[in-house]
Design an enzyme around this catalytic site. Structure first.
Site, PDB file in Angstrom:
ATOM      1  N   SER A  26       0.799  -1.278   0.081  1.00 42.47           N
ATOM      2  CA  SER A  26      -0.055  -0.024  -0.026  1.00 42.47           C
ATOM      3  C   SER A  26       0.875   1.287   0.091  1.00 42.47           C
ATOM      4  O   SER A  26       1.730   1.468   0.670  1.00 42.47           O
ATOM      5  CB  SER A  26      -0.972  -0.077   1.262  1.00 42.47           C
ATOM      6  OG  SER A  26      -1.771   1.047   1.352  1.00 42.47           O
ATOM      7  N   LYS A  40      -0.977  -0.692  -4.259  1.00 41.40           N
ATOM      8  CA  LYS A  40      -2.373   0.045  -3.904  1.00 41.40           C
ATOM      9  C   LYS A  40      -2.072   1.373  -3.666  1.00 41.40           C
ATOM     10  O   LYS A  40      -1.181   1.691  -2.989  1.00 41.40           O
ATOM     11  CB  LYS A  40      -2.953  -0.667  -2.878  1.00 41.40           C
ATOM     12  CG  LYS A  40      -3.823   0.057  -1.978  1.00 41.40           C
ATOM     13  CD  LYS A  40      -4.589  -0.771  -1.140  1.00 41.40           C
ATOM     14  CE  LYS A  40      -4.539  -0.168   0.510  1.00 41.40           C
ATOM     15  NZ  LYS A  40      -5.496  -1.212   1.416  1.00 41.40           N
ATOM     16  N   LEU A  41      -2.618   2.337  -4.472  1.00 46.87           N
ATOM     17  CA  LEU A  41      -2.392   3.816  -4.439  1.00 46.87           C
ATOM     18  C   LEU A  41      -3.345   4.387  -3.351  1.00 46.87           C
ATOM     19  O   LEU A  41      -4.463   4.151  -3.804  1.00 46.87           O
ATOM     20  CB  LEU A  41      -2.163   4.254  -5.718  1.00 46.87           C
ATOM     21  CG  LEU A  41      -1.210   3.671  -6.864  1.00 46.87           C
ATOM     22  CD1 LEU A  41      -1.356   4.612  -8.065  1.00 46.87           C
ATOM     23  CD2 LEU A  41       0.214   3.918  -6.104  1.00 46.87           C
ATOM     24  N   LYS A  42      -2.920   4.943  -2.434  1.00 45.66           N
ATOM     25  CA  LYS A  42      -4.023   5.781  -1.676  1.00 45.66           C
ATOM     26  C   LYS A  42      -4.202   7.080  -2.371  1.00 45.66           C
ATOM     27  O   LYS A  42      -3.451   7.833  -3.000  1.00 45.66           O
ATOM     28  CB  LYS A  42      -3.127   6.159  -0.160  1.00 45.66           C
ATOM     29  CG  LYS A  42      -2.912   4.951   0.558  1.00 45.66           C
ATOM     30  CD  LYS A  42      -4.422   4.338   1.322  1.00 45.66           C
ATOM     31  CE  LYS A  42      -3.856   3.547   2.278  1.00 45.66           C
ATOM     32  NZ  LYS A  42      -5.416   3.068   2.761  1.00 45.66           N
ATOM     33  N   ASP A  70      -7.301   3.152  -2.928  1.00 47.60           N
ATOM     34  CA  ASP A  70      -7.913   3.081  -1.562  1.00 47.60           C
ATOM     35  C   ASP A  70      -8.071   4.489  -1.261  1.00 47.60           C
ATOM     36  O   ASP A  70      -7.346   5.219  -1.017  1.00 47.60           O
ATOM     37  CB  ASP A  70      -7.056   2.310  -0.617  1.00 47.60           C
ATOM     38  CG  ASP A  70      -7.864   2.405   0.891  1.00 47.60           C
ATOM     39  OD1 ASP A  70      -8.916   2.569   0.892  1.00 47.60           O
ATOM     40  OD2 ASP A  70      -7.318   1.520   1.772  1.00 47.60           O
ATOM     41  N   ASN A 111     -10.238   5.269   1.464  1.00 46.11           N
ATOM     42  CA  ASN A 111     -10.504   5.544   3.054  1.00 46.11           C
ATOM     43  C   ASN A 111     -11.942   6.481   3.265  1.00 46.11           C
ATOM     44  O   ASN A 111     -11.546   7.490   3.833  1.00 46.11           O
ATOM     45  CB  ASN A 111      -9.355   5.984   3.654  1.00 46.11           C
ATOM     46  CG  ASN A 111      -8.317   4.933   3.974  1.00 46.11           C
ATOM     47  OD1 ASN A 111      -7.097   5.007   3.435  1.00 46.11           O
ATOM     48  ND2 ASN A 111      -8.561   3.722   4.670  1.00 46.11           N
ATOM     49  N   GLU A 162     -11.072   0.651  -3.448  1.00 51.95           N
ATOM     50  CA  GLU A 162     -11.471   0.273  -1.828  1.00 51.95           C
ATOM     51  C   GLU A 162     -11.909   1.197  -1.316  1.00 51.95           C
ATOM     52  O   GLU A 162     -11.558   2.713  -1.297  1.00 51.95           O
ATOM     53  CB  GLU A 162     -10.004  -0.267  -1.430  1.00 51.95           C
ATOM     54  CG  GLU A 162     -10.060  -0.473   0.149  1.00 51.95           C
ATOM     55  CD  GLU A 162      -8.714  -1.094   0.467  1.00 51.95           C
ATOM     56  OE1 GLU A 162      -7.885  -1.483  -0.307  1.00 51.95           O
ATOM     57  OE2 GLU A 162      -8.668  -1.058   1.913  1.00 51.95           O
ATOM     58  N   ASP A 164     -13.651  -1.958   2.953  1.00 53.67           N
ATOM     59  CA  ASP A 164     -12.840  -2.171   4.176  1.00 53.67           C
ATOM     60  C   ASP A 164     -13.573  -1.659   5.330  1.00 53.67           C
ATOM     61  O   ASP A 164     -14.294  -2.451   6.224  1.00 53.67           O
ATOM     62  CB  ASP A 164     -11.620  -1.434   3.919  1.00 53.67           C
ATOM     63  CG  ASP A 164     -10.634  -1.409   4.953  1.00 53.67           C
ATOM     64  OD1 ASP A 164     -10.712  -1.891   5.946  1.00 53.67           O
ATOM     65  OD2 ASP A 164      -9.439  -0.854   4.870  1.00 53.67           O
ATOM     66  N   LYS A 223      -9.882  -7.428   7.658  1.00 57.72           N
ATOM     67  CA  LYS A 223      -8.893  -7.183   8.764  1.00 57.72           C
ATOM     68  C   LYS A 223      -9.286  -7.747  10.089  1.00 57.72           C
ATOM     69  O   LYS A 223     -10.293  -7.384  10.614  1.00 57.72           O
ATOM     70  CB  LYS A 223      -8.498  -5.630   8.852  1.00 57.72           C
ATOM     71  CG  LYS A 223      -8.012  -4.863   7.857  1.00 57.72           C
ATOM     72  CD  LYS A 223      -8.082  -3.431   7.739  1.00 57.72           C
ATOM     73  CE  LYS A 223      -7.121  -2.781   6.767  1.00 57.72           C
ATOM     74  NZ  LYS A 223      -7.594  -1.351   6.716  1.00 57.72           N
ATOM     75  N   GLY A 226      -4.077  -4.616   5.917  1.00 58.51           N
ATOM     76  CA  GLY A 226      -3.141  -4.458   6.980  1.00 58.51           C
ATOM     77  C   GLY A 226      -3.437  -3.065   7.762  1.00 58.51           C
ATOM     78  O   GLY A 226      -4.122  -2.352   7.190  1.00 58.51           O
TER      79      GLY A 226
HETATM   80  O1  SMG Z   1      -0.256  -2.632   6.968  1.00 59.94           O
HETATM   81  O2  SMG Z   1       0.419  -2.436   4.829  1.00 59.94           O
HETATM   82  C1  SMG Z   1      -0.254  -1.988   5.658  1.00 59.94           C
HETATM   83  C2  SMG Z   1      -1.048  -0.518   5.462  1.00 59.94           C
HETATM   84  C3  SMG Z   1      -2.293  -0.903   4.704  1.00 59.94           C
HETATM   85  O3  SMG Z   1      -3.255   0.732   3.477  1.00 59.94           O
HETATM   86  C4  SMG Z   1      -3.167   0.270   4.494  1.00 59.94           C
HETATM   87  N1  SMG Z   1      -4.039   0.326   5.462  1.00 59.94           N
HETATM   88  O4  SMG Z   1      -7.302   1.497   4.470  1.00 59.94           O
HETATM   89  O5  SMG Z   1      -6.285  -0.103   4.068  1.00 59.94           O
HETATM   90  C5  SMG Z   1      -6.446   0.731   4.942  1.00 59.94           C
HETATM   91  C6  SMG Z   1      -5.264   1.341   5.289  1.00 59.94           C
HETATM   92  C7  SMG Z   1      -5.385   1.562   6.954  1.00 59.94           C
HETATM   93  C8  SMG Z   1      -4.364   2.103   7.824  1.00 59.94           C
HETATM   94  S1  SMG Z   1      -4.166   3.836   7.625  1.00 59.94           S
HETATM   95  C9  SMG Z   1      -3.670   4.290   9.164  1.00 59.94           C
HETATM   96 MG    MG Z   2      -8.420   0.336   3.271  1.00 55.73          MG
END
Ligand code: SMG
Ligand code: MG
Length: 369
Positions: free
Chosen positions: A136, A162-164, A189, A191, A214, A239, A263, A291
């Site tokens: 990510s 995966k690109l935020k 993703d 969020n 996501e 998620d 998760k 994660g």
């Molecule tokens: O553990 O590799 C990891 C992080 C993966 O992007 C990741 N997690 O929304 O999936 C998600 C984010 C939540 C954590 S942001 C603090």
């Molecule tokens: Mg996520």
């Protein structure tokens, strides 16, 4: 009949190798609650996935600490029989607080498995001894900085990027990476940063051949996601919105997504995560393991979960080196083929290194019978 004799809580802190920026903000360090339970038979470890702030979810480190020390921990210490078969019921009187509950459920499960000499992966019916890993990638300052990170991770062997994204830092960035790498598994993703009004963004992303989008919409929504899923061809993945197996059933019924990110910490522990897996498997809905920037304790738990048969997409189970200069356990390493070995020792198969654990500890408290 097994009793819990002692529950040790620690708040631990580790620097991150690089800041991790998402639509929710920037993380520069990891802090989380680790729990060690001692039963009549063995010790067990659990890592809480809550973070420094209540942004990803309503829980955060201080709320997890409080609810464990005030309600959940004392309930386990008072019970005559604490086992994987009873632990969720013992914690059920208190609503929500799934991340805090997961920490104790996982620790009790770990202790029971250590006592039996069985691995978590075998208990879960895992059918792989290594799982496929993705990574990510946080929101970067510039497209070139993002390119550099992506190229580095691909060179290491990661099998999905995966690109935020967030409003304003989305289509152009993702398109640039897609142009550089036409063939890779690429996802985004958000969020929960968008709404149905952002239809142009989703239409543009829809042309980029993404594996999934996501959690684009509100963190508790199922209905708007179903509307969006019907309008675009790219699979949506939920998620934040999936907090339980019941949520997964509702999402399946409503058509809110075509993929689920599991998760275990978000849904109340490995036992509920298995139920989410089973509900999805019955509906032929692919799942993968998300994660929360876990230390080696949580990573070991996640790898065991990801070894289950329904986990058919690359997981956010990246190497220790992607997160921390030094992990609390022996480091988890990415193999050249982009996989990671599932621990096969008793329980989660790892324990924190005592000296590193001590050095990382910011706060501690022990609850005793
Ligand atoms: O553990 O590799 C990891 C992080 C993966 O992007 C990741 N997690 O929304 O999936 C998600 C984010 C939540 C954590 S942001 C603090
Ligand atoms: Mg996520």
């Amino acid at each position: 009949m097994t009793r819990v004799r002692r529950i040790e809580l620690r708040l631990v802190g580790l620097p991150l190798v690089r800041p991790f920026r998402t639509s929710m903000g920037v993380s520069t360090r990891k802090e989380c609650v680790l729990v060690r339970v001692e039963t009549d038979e063995a010790e067990g470890w659990g890592e809480c996935v809550a973070d420094l702030e209540p942004d990803y979810s309503a829980e955060w480190n201080a709320s997890a600490w409080d609810v464990v020390t005030t309600f959940l921990g004392p309930a386990l210490l008072a019970a005559d029989d604490v086992s994987p078969a009873t632990v969720e019921r013992l914690l059920a009187p208190w609503r929500g607080n799934r991340m805090a509950k997961a920490t104790l459920v996982d620790a009790v499960l770990d202790a029971e498995l250590r006592a039996r000499g069985a691995s978590l992966a075998s208990m879960l019916g895992g059918d792989k001894d290594a799982v496929v890993c993705g990574v990510s990638v946080g929101i970067a300052d510039t497209t070139d900085a993002l390119r550099e990170q992506v190229d580095g991770y691909l060179a290491e062997g990661y099998r999905r990027i995966k690109l935020k994204i967030e409003p304003g830092v989305d289509v152009e960035r993702v398109a640039a990476i897609r142009k550089d790498h036409p063939e890779i598994l690429l996802s985004v993703d958000a969020n929960a940063a968008y709404s149905l009004a952002d239809e142009d963004v989703f239409r543009a992303l829809d042309d980029l051949g993404l594996l999934m989008i996501e959690q684009p919409l509100h963190h508790e929504d199922l209905v708007d996601h179903a509307t969006l899923q019907a309008r675009i061809s790219t699979a949506l993945c939920l998620d934040e919105s999936i907090r339980s197996a019941a949520d997964a059933s509702a999402a399946i019924e409503l058509g809110s997504c075509r993929i689920v990110n599991i998760k275990q910490g978000r849904v109340g522990g490995v036992l509920e995560a298995r139920r989410v897996h089973d509900v999805c498997a019955a509906a032929a809905m692919p799942v993968w393991c998300g994660g929360m920037l876990e230390t080696g304790v949580g990573r070991a738990t996640n790898l065991a979960l990801a070894s289950m048969p329904g986990f058919t997409l690359p997981n956010d189970t990246s190497a220790s080196s992607r997160y921390f200069p030094e992990d609390l356990t022996d480091p988890f390493v990415l193999e050249r083929d982009g996989t990671m070995r599932v621990p096969d020792g008793p329980g989660i198969g790892v324990t924190p290194d005592p000296a590193r654990l001590e050095a990382a500890t910011l706060r501690r408290e022990t609850l005793e019978l």
